[in-house]
Design an enzyme around this catalytic site. Structure first.
Site, PDB file in Angstrom:
ATOM      1  N   ARG A  13       2.560 -12.218   7.780  1.00  0.00           N
ATOM      2  CA  ARG A  13       1.553 -11.506   6.988  1.00  0.00           C
ATOM      3  C   ARG A  13       2.028 -11.299   5.565  1.00  0.00           C
ATOM      4  O   ARG A  13       1.294 -11.525   4.615  1.00  0.00           O
ATOM      5  CB  ARG A  13       1.237 -10.150   7.618  1.00  0.00           C
ATOM      6  CG  ARG A  13       0.219 -10.247   8.712  1.00  0.00           C
ATOM      7  CD  ARG A  13       0.012  -8.902   9.346  1.00  0.00           C
ATOM      8  NE  ARG A  13      -0.752  -8.018   8.511  1.00  0.00           N
ATOM      9  CZ  ARG A  13      -1.726  -7.250   8.974  1.00  0.00           C
ATOM     10  NH1 ARG A  13      -2.055  -7.302  10.245  1.00  0.00           N
ATOM     11  NH2 ARG A  13      -2.367  -6.443   8.179  1.00  0.00           N
ATOM     12  N   SER A  66       0.814  -1.221   0.000  1.00  0.00           N
ATOM     13  CA  SER A  66       0.000   0.000   0.000  1.00  0.00           C
ATOM     14  C   SER A  66       0.845   1.267   0.000  1.00  0.00           C
ATOM     15  O   SER A  66       0.519   2.249  -0.662  1.00  0.00           O
ATOM     16  CB  SER A  66      -0.931   0.010   1.214  1.00  0.00           C
ATOM     17  OG  SER A  66      -1.728  -1.150   1.194  1.00  0.00           O
ATOM     18  N   HIS A  79       8.065  -4.278   5.035  1.00  0.00           N
ATOM     19  CA  HIS A  79       8.553  -3.465   6.155  1.00  0.00           C
ATOM     20  C   HIS A  79      10.063  -3.559   6.319  1.00  0.00           C
ATOM     21  O   HIS A  79      10.678  -2.689   6.933  1.00  0.00           O
ATOM     22  CB  HIS A  79       7.895  -3.919   7.462  1.00  0.00           C
ATOM     23  CG  HIS A  79       6.439  -3.606   7.522  1.00  0.00           C
ATOM     24  ND1 HIS A  79       5.958  -2.410   8.008  1.00  0.00           N
ATOM     25  CD2 HIS A  79       5.349  -4.314   7.148  1.00  0.00           C
ATOM     26  CE1 HIS A  79       4.635  -2.407   7.926  1.00  0.00           C
ATOM     27  NE2 HIS A  79       4.246  -3.540   7.400  1.00  0.00           N
TER      28      HIS A  79
END
Length: 511
Positions: A153, A62, A123
């Site tokens: 995830r 995103s 991340h």
């Protein structure tokens, strides 16, 4: 208001998958989207790999997606920047890392490396941790400790053991480092002010308090026995001879190797803020030399930043603001930063004529429990704004396909798609009533693949699939295929503006 309203609707995590199995989008009852695809011009847009400034084959996310959409050019992401820096060797000469090493020598203190241990690339990336271990070795540092945050995830939900094994092998190979704590990202990387979770992560690292294990592998195995998989592994302290391998103490150096800011901020604040109010720190504030891999928040004090932001000039929001247009950004909490900060190229400033509306995401443990999330509230609010006729451009994000897709629960993801379809059935006609134009697209895929095609298990990560672009209200235009960087030039084309020279994307409307 100017000539026409142009509205961009980003269905976060809504990709195109030719395979039907495990495809929650295909399975959902979505009469509105199906009709739009039948009746209006549409094309596909690429959202991963080099098309968005990531390494080849790397799934989008995103943050990357919204940055590319808003910038109107391919933006080389932090992941690519840091990896390149390791390959080129300047990584090992970074002043911030050298100062952290010097701090350890000066105080005879420890170096702690912490971050998300995976190659998900959203991340963090584990190769950056290996780069830091190599750096520590070159600096001849002996007391080097790794605090592993497990993912589950952006990679399979039960893959931690493999990452731990690989890390242990690297530690042996490089000859420096020891794993001190392990924990799921649910605790260490919260972003919703759930400080009770962050406290458990902090206490494990600082006080050596939490579950205990003799090794990182044992911690994973014991956690799996309790049916707590990677994301949810309770903060666990690795013990040696009856006491913790290492805890974070005064004047230690910390390098936090996550490069994405949103989930790095809370734990960073716990370590660096003098007047911290998230939870009670038993030892109170104590000084540490804290290196953030990238700029997590420019207001942070007591930190240094290794890879400083590169500024983006003339993003879509800035450019239309200069042209005197009024714009609205609206999303629920989970994606609010994406339609504001990331869409504006990592700039916190609100441009002239830019309004922002934040709708709170529901407070539930996991979003499969409420797949509609806050979509209906977002929709009610945006309809109110459309009807006011104050805006030239509206950027709206529906978080559902992504946030519910991450849970791996197929039926919930299907319900999430059905909820946003219902919302689109109200929003699109409202824009068309004003002779406006709606662009429906996504930033990356997720809900279109809910099972791992190799193992048959749940698939909780993003995909590398392309996403749709539907253009409604512009008549029967011809569209070409493109990438996310082409969306801002397309919107400027519709608004009747030349794109600025900084935008290297091209309009997807074939003239």
């Amino acid at each position: 208001m100017k000539d026409k309203l142009v509205m961009l609707i980003i269905l976060d995590g809504y990709g195109i998958n030719p395979r039907k199995e495990g495809n929650a989008i295909e399975a959902a009852n979505k009469p509105n989207i199906d009709r739009f695809m039948r009746e209006y011009p549409n094309t596909i847009v690429r959202t991963s790999g080099m098309d968005v400034g990531l390494p080849d084959g790397q799934m989008g996310n995103s943050e990357v997606g919204h940055t590319n959409i808003g910038a109107g050019r391919i933006v080389y992401q932090e992941l690519t920047r840091i990896t390149k820096s390791i390959q080129d060797g300047d990584f090992f000469e970074k002043k911030e890392f050298l100062d952290a090493a010097e701090n350890c020598r000066k105080h005879n203190s420890k170096l702690h490396l912490f971050g998300l241990l995976s190659d998900g690339g959203v991340h963090s990336h584990n190769t950056h941790l290996y780069g830091l271990l190599e750096f520590a070795k070159r600096q001849n540092l002996k007391d080097v400790y790794v605090h592993c945050f497990f993912d589950g995830r952006d990679v399979p939900p039960d893959s931690a053991m493999g990452y731990v094994e690989e890390l242990e092998n690297k530690i042996r190979e490089i000859g420096v480092g020891e794993i001190a704590t392990v924990m799921g990202r649910y605790y260490a990387m919260d972003r919703d002010n759930r400080w009770e979770r962050v406290k458990l992560a902090y206490d494990a690292m600082v006080l050596g308090r939490g579950n205990q294990a003799q090794s990182a592998k044992e911690a994973v195995a014991e956690s799996y026995k309790r049916q707590e998989f990677d994301e949810f592994v309770k903060p666990t302290v690795i013990m040696k001879n009856g006491s913790p391998v290492a805890t974070v103490g005064e004047n230690d150096s910390i390098i936090f190797f996550n490069f994405r800011p949103d989930r790095a901020r809370e734990i960073t604040r716990a370590f660096t803020e003098v007047n911290f109010s998230g939870f009670e720190r038993e030892k109170g504030y104590f000084p540490v030399f804290f290196v953030c891999m990238t700029q997590y928040d420019k207001t942070f004090e007591n930190v240094v930043v290794a890879f400083k932001p590169e500024s983006l000039e003339n993003t879509f929001g800035e450019y239309i603001s200069k042209k005197g247009l009024r714009q609205l950004r609206i999303a629920e909490t989970e994606k609010y930063a994406h339609v504001t900060f990331f869409f504006n190229g990592g700039v916190e400033a609100v441009y002239e004529g830019e309004d922002r509306i934040l709708i709170n995401s529901p407070k539930v443990a996991t979003y499969d429990l409420k797949p509609e999330m806050s979509a209906y509230e977002v929709t009610d609010k945006v309809l109110e704004c459309i009807n006011k006729k104050e805006y030239d451009v509206i950027i709206l994000n529906y978080a559902n396909p992504d946030m519910v897709g991450h849970t791996g629960v197929f039926e919930a993801a299907k319900a999430a798609i059905e909820a946003i379809d219902e919302c689109l059935g109200k929003v699109v006609p409202a824009v068309l009533e004003q002779n406006g134009v709606v662009l429906i697209t996504a930033d990356h895929g997720n809900s279109e693949q809910m099972i791992d095609y190799e193992t048959g298990g749940p698939f909780t990560a993003h995909t590398t699939n392309p996403v749709p672009l539907i253009v409604i209200g512009l008549g029967d235009v011809k569209l070409r295929e493109g990438r996310l960087a082409d969306l801002a030039p397309t919107m400027l084309d519709i608004l009747g503006f030349e794109k600025p020279k900084e935008m290297t994307g091209e309009s997807l409307i074939v003239k």
